[in-house]
Write a protein that holds these residues in place. Structure first.
Motif, PDB file in Angstrom:
ATOM      1  N   GLU A 122      12.424  18.074 -36.337  1.00  0.00           N
ATOM      2  CA  GLU A 122      13.372  18.977 -36.419  1.00  0.00           C
ATOM      3  C   GLU A 122      13.098  20.342 -36.910  1.00  0.00           C
ATOM      4  O   GLU A 122      13.806  20.605 -37.553  1.00  0.00           O
ATOM      5  N   ALA A 156      20.323  23.199 -29.603  1.00  0.00           N
ATOM      6  CA  ALA A 156      19.177  23.675 -29.740  1.00  0.00           C
ATOM      7  C   ALA A 156      19.096  24.386 -28.400  1.00  0.00           C
ATOM      8  O   ALA A 156      19.271  24.404 -27.667  1.00  0.00           O
ATOM      9  N   ALA A 203      17.827  29.530 -33.867  1.00  0.00           N
ATOM     10  CA  ALA A 203      18.664  28.554 -34.073  1.00  0.00           C
ATOM     11  C   ALA A 203      19.471  28.873 -34.608  1.00  0.00           C
ATOM     12  O   ALA A 203      19.393  29.743 -35.932  1.00  0.00           O
ATOM     13  N   SER A 245      17.393  18.723 -26.024  1.00  0.00           N
ATOM     14  CA  SER A 245      15.792  18.854 -26.727  1.00  0.00           C
ATOM     15  C   SER A 245      15.442  17.326 -26.566  1.00  0.00           C
ATOM     16  O   SER A 245      16.206  16.514 -26.492  1.00  0.00           O
ATOM     17  N   ILE A 284      14.829  23.176 -32.909  1.00  0.00           N
ATOM     18  CA  ILE A 284      15.728  22.246 -32.908  1.00  0.00           C
ATOM     19  C   ILE A 284      16.062  22.136 -34.484  1.00  0.00           C
ATOM     20  O   ILE A 284      16.556  21.187 -34.851  1.00  0.00           O
ATOM     21  N   GLU A 311      10.371  24.654 -28.047  1.00  0.00           N
ATOM     22  CA  GLU A 311      12.179  24.200 -28.302  1.00  0.00           C
ATOM     23  C   GLU A 311      12.115  24.882 -30.223  1.00  0.00           C
ATOM     24  O   GLU A 311      11.329  24.990 -31.100  1.00  0.00           O
TER      25      GLU A 311
END
Length: 381
Positions: free
Chosen positions: A102, A67, A61, A274, A156, A154
């Protein structure tokens, strides 16, 4: 002493057969992280690291960047009811975003086989800063089985790395033995609870059976299988039998080509957003607990107040108190065995359970003394 020995024997039987609940499906070989390297071009911010035999998927990130999301189809030939995964993931200096959720996370997308573009998101790990999962295993299940699983990773967060260092997936099915023996175990616990009640208080068989049924239903709902969205082993790993291997050549960075045999058509290099905040999964009681964290003590009070009151009303305070205490302690013990840990919050939960038991007994005694309560409905002492 006989009843205590009976209790320990039933507990051992439950643990033994629970660990043997599943077996590998014969038509679905185990899938490892290295196999997911085939025909994959990763989006910006994602990269493979490590060796071909021990690959690591890194998602980075960066401030001001979208993302980093990777979706990988699993080489599974059909929709499944249960998916056993063994994984190791970690955050590396991963600073979360503005929202608490997140961060870095791993999910299984459960795709509807009749409408492949529709799916439910089922997270199995999330981490920020330097959190690590360690080597973890869990059996995942769709809310509407059967469904087609897709792996989704993911990052994020605001900055930092999230790494998937190991991943293995196997399709499972329940053993026929478990489907039969579980009913004998339920019957065994029901008979034990009736015997425990009648040893503490001379009450009718019908009242004893009704109170025992309440206790057993509470144990099924809150202990085993419990309200969880996934299925966890008790301490040690599930006994799944020998691993089923696919007859494929070793994977190298020179032959990472070829489409997956099934599942949704994915383009891992495509930039996808995301899924955002994922709603809590699990049974109704668990969702309430997750939604109203600030009311957790009240929920634990009610968790024990209601069954304690009902059992005390039907069979009296002594057996109701002992069964409620056993229920409270076993709930926490099961969560510890499932790997959820034990800390001061759990100590506070036990204190809340104790308050619920006392309130249930007090309420029962107060109602018993009310003139408007018919004598035939009055609770035992």
């Amino acid at each position: 002493m006989i009843l205590i020995g009976w209790f320990l024997l039933l507990t051992a039987a439950v643990c033994f057969f629970w660990q043997k609940r599943f077996e590998r499906a014969g038509d679905s070989p185990a899938c490892h992280l290295g196999e997911l390297l085939r025909d994959v071009q990763l989006p910006d911010g994602a990269a493979w690291e490590g060796s071909p035999l021990h690959p690591v998927l890194r998602l980075r990130a960066s401030p001001g960047q979208p993302a980093t999301v990777v979706r990988l189809a699993l080489p599974i030939s059909r929709p499944v009811d249960f998916l056993h995964i063994r994984f190791r993931a970690c955050a590396d200096n991963l600073v979360p975003g503005r929202e608490f959720w997140e961060d870095g996370r791993c999910l299984i997308e459960w795709h509807d086989p009749e409408a492949i573009s529709k799916w439910d998101n089922d997270p199995f790990f999330s981490g920020q800063y330097y959190k690590s999962s360690g080597s973890t295993e869990v059996v995942m299940k769709p809310e509407k089985p059967p469904a087609i699983p897709v792996l989704r990773i993911e990052n994020i967060g605001a900055s930092g790395d999230f790494r998937l260092e190991a991943f293995e997936a196997s399709v499972l099915k329940e053993r026929p033995l478990w489907k039969v023996i579980r009913w004998f175990l339920v019957a065994g616990w029901l008979v034990w609870a009736v015997a425990w009640i009648r040893a503490a208080q001379q009450v009718s068989l019908i009242r004893s059976l009704a109170a025992a049924a309440v206790w057993v239903l509470m144990a099924i709902y809150f202990i085993l299988p419990g309200p969880w969205s996934d299925v966890r082993s008790l301490g040690s790993s599930f006994e799944l039998g020998p691993e089923i291997l696919a007859p494929t050549p070793p994977i190298t960075r020179q032959n990472m080509t070829g489409p997956h045999p099934s599942g949704p058509a994915l383009n891992p290099s495509e930039t996808v957003p995301s899924v955002g905040k994922v709603p809590p999964r699990g049974d109704f009681a668990l969702r309430i607990k997750l939604y109203v964290q600030h009311a957790r003590p009240l929920l634990h009070v009610l968790l024990l107040l209601v069954p304690t009151f009902i059992m005390a009303w039907w069979v009296g305070a002594r057996p109701a108190t002992s069964l409620a205490i056993i229920l409270s302690l076993t709930i926490e013990a099961a969560q510890l065995a499932f790997g959820f840990g034990f800390d001061w919050i759990d100590v506070f939960d036990l204190a809340s359970d104790g308050l619920g038991i006392l309130l249930g007994l007090w309420l029962c005694q107060r109602l018993k003394k009310c003139d408007w309560v018919p004598r035939r409905f009055a609770a035992y002492a």
